[in-house]
Motif scaffolding. Structure first.
Motif, PDB file in Angstrom:
ATOM      1  N   CYS A   5     -72.802  43.182  21.197  1.00  0.00           N
ATOM      2  CA  CYS A   5     -72.520  41.753  21.231  1.00  0.00           C
ATOM      3  C   CYS A   5     -73.032  41.067  19.976  1.00  0.00           C
ATOM      4  N   GLU A  61     -71.575  30.326  12.483  1.00  0.00           N
ATOM      5  CA  GLU A  61     -71.946  29.987  13.854  1.00  0.00           C
ATOM      6  C   GLU A  61     -70.839  30.333  14.832  1.00  0.00           C
ATOM      7  N   ARG A  62     -69.596  30.024  14.452  1.00  0.00           N
ATOM      8  CA  ARG A  62     -68.468  30.284  15.348  1.00  0.00           C
ATOM      9  C   ARG A  62     -68.175  31.784  15.445  1.00  0.00           C
ATOM     10  N   GLU A  64     -70.400  34.181  15.198  1.00  0.00           N
ATOM     11  CA  GLU A  64     -71.428  34.749  16.059  1.00  0.00           C
ATOM     12  C   GLU A  64     -71.092  34.500  17.533  1.00  0.00           C
ATOM     13  N   ARG A  65     -70.541  33.340  17.816  1.00  0.00           N
ATOM     14  CA  ARG A  65     -70.141  33.052  19.196  1.00  0.00           C
ATOM     15  C   ARG A  65     -68.991  33.961  19.620  1.00  0.00           C
ATOM     16  N   LYS A  68     -70.057  37.371  20.793  1.00  0.00           N
ATOM     17  CA  LYS A  68     -70.718  37.466  22.087  1.00  0.00           C
ATOM     18  C   LYS A  68     -69.726  37.499  23.244  1.00  0.00           C
ATOM     19  N   MET A  69     -68.441  37.399  22.933  1.00  0.00           N
ATOM     20  CA  MET A  69     -67.421  37.460  23.974  1.00  0.00           C
ATOM     21  C   MET A  69     -67.159  38.924  24.336  1.00  0.00           C
ATOM     22  N   GLN A 138     -65.851  30.313  29.255  1.00  0.00           N
ATOM     23  CA  GLN A 138     -67.007  30.150  28.390  1.00  0.00           C
ATOM     24  C   GLN A 138     -67.285  28.687  28.055  1.00  0.00           C
ATOM     25  N   PHE A 142     -63.475  26.251  24.478  1.00  0.00           N
ATOM     26  CA  PHE A 142     -63.160  27.582  23.942  1.00  0.00           C
ATOM     27  C   PHE A 142     -61.803  28.052  24.443  1.00  0.00           C
TER      28      PHE A 142
END
Length: 295
Positions: A5, A61-62, A64-65, A68-69, A138, A142
Motif C-alpha cells: 500500500c 499527496e494524491r 500517495e492516496r 493506498k487503494m 473512500q 473520490f
C-alpha cells in the motif's frame, strides 16, 4: 510488490532507459510497457502524463492516496517518477491485455484476443462495479474519472483489474480533457468535472459495450465508434432489445433474460440527469442478483 500500500518513487531515467514499447495513447497521456532492470526485470505499464498536472506537492499527496487503494479488482499503483517536467505512474503490466483489446482487437497488443463469453463479460461488469463501489466508499470526493474498457485489464484467468483510477485529480482544473471519447457524461467539460455520478455514466457505457460488442464513439484510434447510449435508446424504442446484443454471443433463455436486465441497467446509468443515475453500490448488488453470482 504489487500488494504493497506504499507507492515507491523510482528514478525517471531508470524507466525511460528501460526496454519498452508504446501500448496506447489516451486522454491523459501515453502508456508504455517497460522492463525495470533494478527491479529484477519486473514489467510495468508506465503512464506518462501530459505536462498540465497539478502542483508537485498536491500531486505527491494524491498519488500517495491512490497507492493506498487496495481492492482485488484494482490494478495496484506500484510507483511513480518525475523528470524533465513530466510525471510517470507505474502499474503492474497485464500481459492478457484489456477488455477493449478482446472486444475490438489491437494490433499493438502482444495478445491473441479471444471472443469473450457472456459469463466472462457479466463477471467483468460485476467485478468492475465492485471496484468502483470501493473507490466511491473512500469518500464523496473520490472517483475513477477515466473509466473505459481500455483501462480495464484482464488476468490470465480473465479477472478484471481496473487501472488509472484517480488520474483526473492529477490534472490541472482548466484542462480540456473530455468529449473526445464516447464514455464521458454530458456534464463533463474539463478534467475537474469528474464525480461519482460521471463514473456511473461511464460504467453504463461499459455495460452497453459488453452487451453490444460495439466500441464507444472515438474509443479506438483511426476507427469509427458508436454513441452507444443514443444508439441503444433509438433501437429499444423501435425494435426488440435483442437487436442490441452482440451476435457473437451464443444465447440461451437464461442468458437473454440476464442481458435484457443488464441492458436496462446500462440505460439507467446513462441518463442525462446525474441525479437519476443509480449508485455503484446499488448497481453491484443488482448485477450480482441478475447474474446469480455468489462472490
Amino acid at each position: 510488490m504489487a500488494k504493497s500500500c506504499s507507492v515507491k518513487m523510482i528514478g525517471f531515467e531508470e524507466v525511460m532507459n528501460s526496454p519498452g514499447k508504446v501500448l496506447g495513447r489516451g486522454n491523459f497521456g501515453t502508456t508504455y510497457r517497460a522492463v525495470l532492470g533494478t527491479w529484477n526485470g519486473f514489467v510495468v505499464a508506465a503512464k506518462m502524463l501530459r505536462d498540465d498536472c497539478v502542483h508537485e506537492n498536491e500531486f505527491r499527496e494524491r498519488v500517495e492516496r491512490m497507492g493506498k487503494m487496495i481492492h482485488e479488482n484494482l490494478l495496484p499503483l506500484t510507483a511513480y517518477s518525475h523528470g524533465m517536467n513530466r510525471w510517470l505512474l507505474l502499474f503492474e503490466y497485464m500481459p492478457n491485455g484489456s477488455v477493449c483489446d478482446h472486444l475490438h482487437g489491437n494490433e499493438d497488443a502482444d495478445i491473441n484476443p479471444l471472443p469473450l463469453s457472456w459469463e466472462v463479460r457479466s463477471r467483468i461488469a460485476y467485478k468492475v462495479a465492485r471496484a468502483i463501489e470501493y473507490l466511491h466508499s473512500q469518500g464523496p470526493d473520490f472517483c475513477h474519472g477515466n473509466l473505459k474498457s481500455s483501462n480495464i485489464f484482464l488476468t490470465r484467468i480473465y479477472e478484471a483489474k481496473v487501472s488509472e483510477y484517480g488520474i483526473g485529480h492529477l490534472i490541472s482544473p482548466v484542462t480540456k480533457a473530455y468529449h473526445i471519447w464516447g464514455c464521458s457524461a454530458p456534464e463533463m467539460k474539463n478534467a475537474r468535472d469528474i464525480s461519482q455520478k460521471t463514473d456511473v455514466y461511464s460504467f453504463g457505457v461499459l455495460l452497453l459495450e459488453l452487451l453490444s460488442g460495439l466500441a464507444p464513439l472515438f474509443a479506438l484510434m483511426n476507427k469509427k465508434g458508436v454513441d452507444l447510449p443514443k444508439w441503444v435508446r433509438s433501437i429499444v424504442t423501435d425494435k426488440p432489445s435483442f437487436v442490441v446484443f452482440d451476435q457473437r454471443l451464443p444465447k440461451s433463455k437464461l442468458v437473454e433474460d440476464q442481458m435484457v436486465q443488464m441492458l436496462q441497467l446500462g440505460i439507467y446509468c446513462t441518463f442525462q440527469s446525474p441525479n437519476k443515475r443509480p449508485s455503484m453500490k446499488i448497481l453491484a448488488e443488482k448485477i450480482k442478483d441478475i447474474c446469480q453470482f455468489t462472490s
